[in-house]
Scaffold this motif. Structure first.
Motif, short mmCIF file in Angstrom:
data_model
loop_
_atom_site.label_atom_id
_atom_site.label_comp_id
_atom_site.label_asym_id
_atom_site.label_seq_id
_atom_site.Cartn_x
_atom_site.Cartn_y
_atom_site.Cartn_z
N ASP A 43 0.89 -1.15 0.07
CA ASP A 43 0.01 -0.04 -0.04
C ASP A 43 0.77 1.08 -0.09
O ASP A 43 1.82 1.43 0.81
N VAL A 44 0.83 2.27 -0.85
CA VAL A 44 1.23 3.48 -0.72
C VAL A 44 0.08 4.44 -0.67
O VAL A 44 -0.77 4.70 -1.56
N PHE A 45 -0.21 5.07 0.45
CA PHE A 45 -1.40 5.90 0.87
C PHE A 45 -0.81 7.27 0.96
O PHE A 45 -0.14 7.65 1.88
N LYS A 46 -1.40 8.15 -0.07
CA LYS A 46 -0.94 9.65 0.05
C LYS A 46 -2.11 10.61 0.42
O LYS A 46 -3.18 10.11 -0.08
N TYR A 47 -1.90 11.40 1.45
CA TYR A 47 -3.03 12.27 1.64
C TYR A 47 -2.63 13.77 2.35
O TYR A 47 -1.47 13.59 2.67
#
Length: 153
Positions: A108-112
């Motif tokens: 998972d690569v989760f950018k926010y």
């Protein structure tokens, strides 16, 4: 923009892991503690390219809605969901899958990016990053358990 990267090693075929990661029904189970519901768009089954889902959940005591769309999709190695409407200034979640010798590596690569400028950045560092990491870890734990046939929510 803050980024969360997680890799989960799953003893199951890549196709099973990929489908579980895009399952609306399993997502509901992984987020039971937030009372998350799919209220519009694809509300059950598997979500695919170009499709959207609107979620309603309670986080930090506040009911929120978030609509995301699957913007990229390469079966069974990659898909990306992007927020099109919601509280975040920006949110993107890349899901990568690789199978090596019968073992699937789910990354998972989760950018926010939070709204509210400096206040949002402080909230990210003090609270939100840890909270979101925990949500993703619990989700991945349940995907792994389901994929490996050890259902125990």
């Amino acid at each position: 923009m803050p980024v969360i990267e997680l890799t989960t090693i799953i003893n199951a075929p890549i196709e099973r892991c990929f489908d579980l990661a895009r399952s609306i029904d399993l997502h509901k189970k992984t987020m039971r503690h937030t009372n998350e519901e799919a209220i519009a768009g694809v509300t059950s089954g598997l979500i695919g390219l170009g499709e959207m889902v609107t979620w309603r959940a309670k986080h930090f005591g506040v009911v929120q809605t978030l609509t995301s769309r699957i913007d990229a999709y390469v079966y069974p190695t990659y898909f990306k969901d992007v927020m099109v409407k919601g509280i975040f200034k920006q949110l993107e979640h890349d899901h990568w899958f690789e199978e090596i010798n019968g073992v699937t590596y789910m990354k998972d690569v989760f950018k926010y990016e939070s709204p509210f400028g400096l206040i949002g950045k402080c909230f990210n560092k003090m609270i939100l990053h840890k909270y979101l990491t925990g949500l993703l870890q619990e989700r991945n734990r349940i995907i792994k358990s389901e994929a490996e046939g050890e259902v125990r929510y």
